[in-house]
Design a protein around this motif. Structure first.
Motif, mmCIF file in Angstrom:
data_model
loop_
_atom_site.group_PDB
_atom_site.id
_atom_site.type_symbol
_atom_site.label_atom_id
_atom_site.label_comp_id
_atom_site.label_asym_id
_atom_site.label_seq_id
_atom_site.Cartn_x
_atom_site.Cartn_y
_atom_site.Cartn_z
ATOM 1 N N VAL A 92 0.971 -0.970 -0.311
ATOM 2 C CA VAL A 92 0.054 0.048 0.098
ATOM 3 C C VAL A 92 0.950 1.159 0.029
ATOM 4 O O VAL A 92 1.900 1.277 0.749
ATOM 5 C CB VAL A 92 -0.896 0.037 1.265
ATOM 6 C CG1 VAL A 92 -1.821 1.239 1.223
ATOM 7 C CG2 VAL A 92 -1.722 -1.316 1.400
ATOM 8 N N LEU A 93 0.556 2.111 -0.895
ATOM 9 C CA LEU A 93 1.161 3.312 -0.953
ATOM 10 C C LEU A 93 0.372 4.554 -0.742
ATOM 11 O O LEU A 93 -0.503 4.795 -1.833
ATOM 12 C CB LEU A 93 2.276 3.467 -2.242
ATOM 13 C CG LEU A 93 3.322 4.555 -2.348
ATOM 14 C CD1 LEU A 93 3.997 4.491 -1.147
ATOM 15 C CD2 LEU A 93 3.982 4.249 -3.697
ATOM 16 N N VAL A 94 0.388 5.524 0.188
ATOM 17 C CA VAL A 94 -0.611 6.585 0.363
ATOM 18 C C VAL A 94 0.019 7.850 -0.272
ATOM 19 O O VAL A 94 1.032 7.845 -0.077
ATOM 20 C CB VAL A 94 -0.722 6.810 1.802
ATOM 21 C CG1 VAL A 94 -2.065 7.654 2.059
ATOM 22 C CG2 VAL A 94 -1.527 5.371 2.453
ATOM 23 N N GLY A 95 -0.855 8.632 -0.848
ATOM 24 C CA GLY A 95 -0.449 9.767 -1.315
ATOM 25 C C GLY A 95 -1.425 10.962 -1.075
ATOM 26 O O GLY A 95 -2.358 10.858 -0.475
ATOM 27 N N ASN A 96 -0.922 12.299 -1.600
ATOM 28 C CA ASN A 96 -1.750 13.437 -1.332
ATOM 29 C C ASN A 96 -3.005 13.475 -2.318
ATOM 30 O O ASN A 96 -2.934 14.172 -3.201
ATOM 31 C CB ASN A 96 -0.610 14.549 -1.577
ATOM 32 C CG ASN A 96 -1.705 15.844 -0.970
ATOM 33 O OD1 ASN A 96 -2.115 16.586 -2.091
ATOM 34 N ND2 ASN A 96 -1.479 16.269 0.020
ATOM 35 N N GLY A 97 -3.969 12.380 -2.148
ATOM 36 C CA GLY A 97 -4.993 12.459 -3.169
ATOM 37 C C GLY A 97 -4.710 11.177 -4.019
ATOM 38 O O GLY A 97 -3.355 10.824 -4.446
ATOM 39 N N ALA A 98 -5.444 10.742 -4.666
ATOM 40 C CA ALA A 98 -5.273 9.608 -5.875
ATOM 41 C C ALA A 98 -4.402 10.410 -6.798
ATOM 42 O O ALA A 98 -3.579 9.686 -7.686
ATOM 43 C CB ALA A 98 -6.436 8.940 -6.383
ATOM 44 N N LEU A 242 -2.531 3.724 -3.541
ATOM 45 C CA LEU A 242 -2.562 2.615 -4.398
ATOM 46 C C LEU A 242 -2.168 1.127 -3.866
ATOM 47 O O LEU A 242 -1.566 1.304 -2.523
ATOM 48 C CB LEU A 242 -1.512 2.793 -5.681
ATOM 49 C CG LEU A 242 -0.036 3.126 -5.254
ATOM 50 C CD1 LEU A 242 0.838 1.891 -4.915
ATOM 51 C CD2 LEU A 242 0.490 3.775 -6.407
ATOM 52 N N VAL A 243 -2.475 0.241 -4.285
ATOM 53 C CA VAL A 243 -2.015 -1.155 -4.068
ATOM 54 C C VAL A 243 -1.679 -2.201 -4.960
ATOM 55 O O VAL A 243 -2.296 -1.902 -6.230
ATOM 56 C CB VAL A 243 -3.672 -1.687 -3.220
ATOM 57 C CG1 VAL A 243 -2.937 -3.243 -2.596
ATOM 58 C CG2 VAL A 243 -4.140 -1.035 -2.476
ATOM 59 N N GLY A 244 -0.668 -2.723 -4.957
ATOM 60 C CA GLY A 244 -0.151 -3.390 -6.038
ATOM 61 C C GLY A 244 0.713 -4.607 -5.462
ATOM 62 O O GLY A 244 0.889 -4.849 -4.187
ATOM 63 N N ALA A 245 1.338 -5.651 -6.401
ATOM 64 C CA ALA A 245 2.283 -6.316 -5.875
ATOM 65 C C ALA A 245 3.429 -5.865 -5.343
ATOM 66 O O ALA A 245 3.816 -4.747 -5.691
ATOM 67 C CB ALA A 245 2.839 -7.271 -7.218
ATOM 68 N N PRO A 246 4.066 -6.589 -4.085
ATOM 69 C CA PRO A 246 5.015 -5.999 -3.548
ATOM 70 C C PRO A 246 6.351 -5.349 -4.307
ATOM 71 O O PRO A 246 6.749 -4.275 -4.311
ATOM 72 C CB PRO A 246 5.674 -7.057 -2.517
ATOM 73 C CG PRO A 246 4.527 -8.030 -2.531
ATOM 74 C CD PRO A 246 3.689 -7.804 -3.792
ATOM 75 N N GLU A 247 6.784 -6.231 -5.385
ATOM 76 C CA GLU A 247 7.721 -5.724 -6.257
ATOM 77 C C GLU A 247 7.404 -4.549 -6.958
ATOM 78 O O GLU A 247 8.223 -3.651 -7.332
ATOM 79 C CB GLU A 247 8.245 -6.807 -6.878
ATOM 80 C CG GLU A 247 7.352 -7.383 -8.191
ATOM 81 C CD GLU A 247 6.471 -8.501 -7.387
ATOM 82 O OE1 GLU A 247 6.074 -8.497 -6.122
ATOM 83 O OE2 GLU A 247 6.163 -9.418 -8.380
ATOM 84 N N VAL A 248 6.236 -4.420 -7.508
ATOM 85 C CA VAL A 248 5.773 -3.104 -8.230
ATOM 86 C C VAL A 248 5.787 -1.819 -7.311
ATOM 87 O O VAL A 248 6.135 -0.849 -7.546
ATOM 88 C CB VAL A 248 4.352 -3.371 -8.941
ATOM 89 C CG1 VAL A 248 3.766 -2.185 -9.442
ATOM 90 C CG2 VAL A 248 4.491 -4.394 -9.966
ATOM 91 N N VAL A 249 5.056 -2.156 -5.938
ATOM 92 C CA VAL A 249 5.105 -0.868 -5.118
ATOM 93 C C VAL A 249 6.238 -0.359 -4.654
ATOM 94 O O VAL A 249 6.854 0.778 -4.645
ATOM 95 C CB VAL A 249 3.914 -1.409 -3.796
ATOM 96 C CG1 VAL A 249 3.853 -0.048 -3.028
ATOM 97 C CG2 VAL A 249 2.755 -1.747 -4.609
ATOM 98 N N ASP A 250 7.343 -1.493 -4.390
ATOM 99 C CA ASP A 250 8.612 -1.161 -4.112
ATOM 100 C C ASP A 250 9.271 0.039 -5.230
ATOM 101 O O ASP A 250 10.079 0.907 -4.909
ATOM 102 C CB ASP A 250 9.655 -2.294 -3.675
ATOM 103 C CG ASP A 250 9.185 -3.099 -2.834
ATOM 104 O OD1 ASP A 250 8.664 -2.532 -1.804
ATOM 105 O OD2 ASP A 250 9.777 -4.452 -2.511
ATOM 106 N N VAL A 251 8.890 -0.387 -6.474
ATOM 107 C CA VAL A 251 9.739 0.481 -7.466
ATOM 108 C C VAL A 251 8.778 1.936 -7.363
ATOM 109 O O VAL A 251 9.604 3.140 -7.277
ATOM 110 C CB VAL A 251 9.212 -0.083 -9.077
ATOM 111 C CG1 VAL A 251 9.749 0.787 -10.257
ATOM 112 C CG2 VAL A 251 10.164 -1.504 -8.978
ATOM 113 N N VAL A 252 7.568 1.774 -7.183
ATOM 114 C CA VAL A 252 6.751 3.210 -7.218
ATOM 115 C C VAL A 252 7.224 4.118 -5.949
ATOM 116 O O VAL A 252 7.185 5.330 -6.067
ATOM 117 C CB VAL A 252 5.359 2.993 -7.146
ATOM 118 C CG1 VAL A 252 4.405 4.235 -7.397
ATOM 119 C CG2 VAL A 252 4.755 2.271 -8.694
#
Ligand SMILES: Cc1ncc(COP(=O)(O)O)c(C=O)c1O
Length: 376
Positions: A92-98, A242-252
C-alpha cells in the motif's frame, strides 16, 4: 534587471501544455453569478460528510501537533488498509489524493519516448500528467460509453508502459465486469502496468463488479488506485492510495516524496475505515437519488446515462457551458462536460434529496427558457 530566459528554460512539452484552471472559491462564484447560495453538484463529493468518527478526529486535532511532521509512510494507515484489504502493508502506498499516486506511477515507469494508453473520455489527470512529463498519451475512444478493451490492446506498442482503466469510469459511470477485466489482463500478459482507478468503487453495487485489489494477487502488473475523497468524504484533506504487488509498489515508492500526506488526513482516514455504516448510508442515499434524478431528467425528455457511481450524465439541447452559467445564476453548480470531450452534456453529482429537487427545478426552468426564450 535581467529577464528570465523562458525560451531556453522551458521544455517544449511544458510550453505546449495549458494549465488547468480551477474554479474560484464559492463566495467569489456567488458574487460573480449573483446567487445567494450554491449547491455543489460538480465534484462528486459525498453530501453526508465524513463518518462521525472521522469528524471527531478532525475536531480533536490538537494545534501544537501541527508543528510536527506526519508519519512519512502513513505507518498506521497502511497497516489498517493492508489488514482490511488482505495484503501486506508494503503493498500500500498513500499519497496526497489519488492524483498524487497517478504521478508516482507515471514517474516510476515512464521515460522519454514512452507512452501511456487510456480512454479519450475519462478522468483527464492520467493524460495531463503524461503530457506535462513529456510522454505521449494515446487516447482510445470509448465504445458504447465504456472503455474499449480491444482498442486499447491494439494501441499498445513497444514503448507502452501503462494502461489506465477508470472503473467505474468518470464521467460515464460505466464499468468492466470482472470477466472483462480478467480477459484484458490475460491479453496484456504482464508486459505493461495496468492501473485500475477505483476512485468510485465503493458506490458500485453490481455483483459482477471486480475488486482490482483482490486481483493483484493473480496479476502482479495490476495496480489499483483508491481515494478517501469520494465515499469517505475527505476530499478537502487530500488522501488517496494505491495497492499492487510488493515488487511493483517497491519501485513506485522510489518516486514518492515523503510527508505529502498530513497528520489529520492520515488519522481521519484511519477512523473512516472503522465505520462501515457510513458507506452503507451513502449507498442507500445514492440509490434513491439516482432513481429520482434519472426518472426526473428522463421525464424532461433528456437523454441520461445513470451510471453506477455518485454522478449522472445528462445531454442538454443547448451548450453545456451556457447551461453551466445559467444554472449557476440559480445557485446550482454542475460539471460542464466539454472539457471531458462530451459537448452539450453535463455531469450532476448525486446529493441529498432537496438538492436534487432544486437541481431538477433549475433544469426545468433552463429548458423552458431555452425552448421559448422571453421576449420572442
Ligand atoms: C476517477 C478519479 N480518479 C482519481 C481522482 C482523484 O482523487 P483525489 O481526490 O484522491 O485526488 C478523481 C477525482 O475526482 C477521480 O474522479
Amino acid at each position: 534587471m535581467p529577464g528570465v530566459d523562458l525560451q531556453h528554460l522551458v521544455p517544449e512539452h511544458i510550453r505546449r501544455f495549458e494549465a488547468y484552471v480551477p474554479s474560484k472559491p464559492d463566495p467569489e462564484l456567488m458574487k460573480l453569478f449573483g446567487c445567494a447560495r450554491l449547491l455543489r453538484l460538480n465534484n462528486n463529493e459525498n453530501p453526508l460528510g465524513p463518518a462521525p468518527a472521522a469528524q471527531a478526529v478532525i475536531r480533536g486535532f490538537r494545534p501544537p501537533r501541527a508543528a510536527l511532521y506526519p508519519s512519512g509512510d502513513c505507518f498506521y494507515l497502511c497497516s489498517a488498509l493492508a489488514e482490511r484489504l488482505g495484503v501486506e502493508p508494503r503493498q500500500v502506498l498513500v499519497g496526497n489524493g489519488a492524483n498524487e499516486v497517478i504521478a508516482f506511477v507515471i514517474k516510476a515507469f515512464c521515460q522519454e519516448g514512452d507512452n501511456i494508453i487510456t480512454a479519450d473520455k475519462t478522468f483527464a489527470v492520467y493524460e495531463w500528467v503524461a503530457e506535462f512529463s513529456g510522454l505521449a498519451a494515446r487516447l482510445v475512444p470509448l465504445k458504447d460509453l465504456t472503455f474499449d478493451d480491444q482498442g486499447m490492446l491494439a494501441a499498445i506498442d513497444a514503448r507502452t508502459k501503462i494502461l489506465f482503466v477508470c472503473n467505474p469510469n468518470n464521467p460515464t459511470g460505466t464499468y468492466w465486469s470482472e470477466a472483462r477485466l480478467r480477459r484484458f489482463l490475460d491479453a496484456v500478459g504482464g508486459r505493461q502496468i495496468v492501473v485500475v482507478d477505483e476512485a468510485y468503487c465503493e458506490f458500485v453495487e453490481a455483483p459482477d463488479f471486480p475488486d482490482a485489489v483482490r486481483l493483484c494477487r493473480e496479476y502482479p502488473n495490476l495496480v489499483s488506485f483508491r481515494t478517501f475523497s469520494k465515499m469517505h468524504a475527505l476530499a478537502g484533506l487530500r488522501i488517496g492510495y494505491l495497492v499492487g504487488a510488493p515488487e511493483v509498489v517497491d519501485v513506485v515508492r522510489r518516486t514518492c516524496v515523503v510527508y505529502s500526506v498530513n497528520t489529520v488526513a492520515q488519522e481521519a482516514a484511519l477512523a473512516a475505515l472503522e465505520d462501515p455504516t457510513h458507506a452503507q448510508r451513502t449507498r442507500e442515499l445514492m440509490r434513491a437519488e439516482r432513481a429520482y434524478l434519472g426518472d426526473a431528467l428522463e421525464g424532461l425528455g433528456l437523454p441520461v446515462v445513470r451510471g453506477t457511481a455518485n454522478y449522472m450524465m445528462v445531454k442538454l439541447p443547448l451548450s453545456d457551458t451556457l447551461a453551466y452559467r445559467k444554472l449557476m445564476a440559480q445557485g446550482v453548480m454542475v460539471r460542464a462536460m466539454t472539457g471531458f470531450r462530451f459537448p452539450n452534456w453535463i455531469r450532476i453529482s448525486l446529493a441529498a434529496h432537496e438538492a436534487m429537487t432544486t437541481c431538477v427545478t433549475a433544469l426545468e426552468q433552463l429548458l423552458d427558457n431555452h425552448r421559448s426564450p422571453r421576449g420572442t
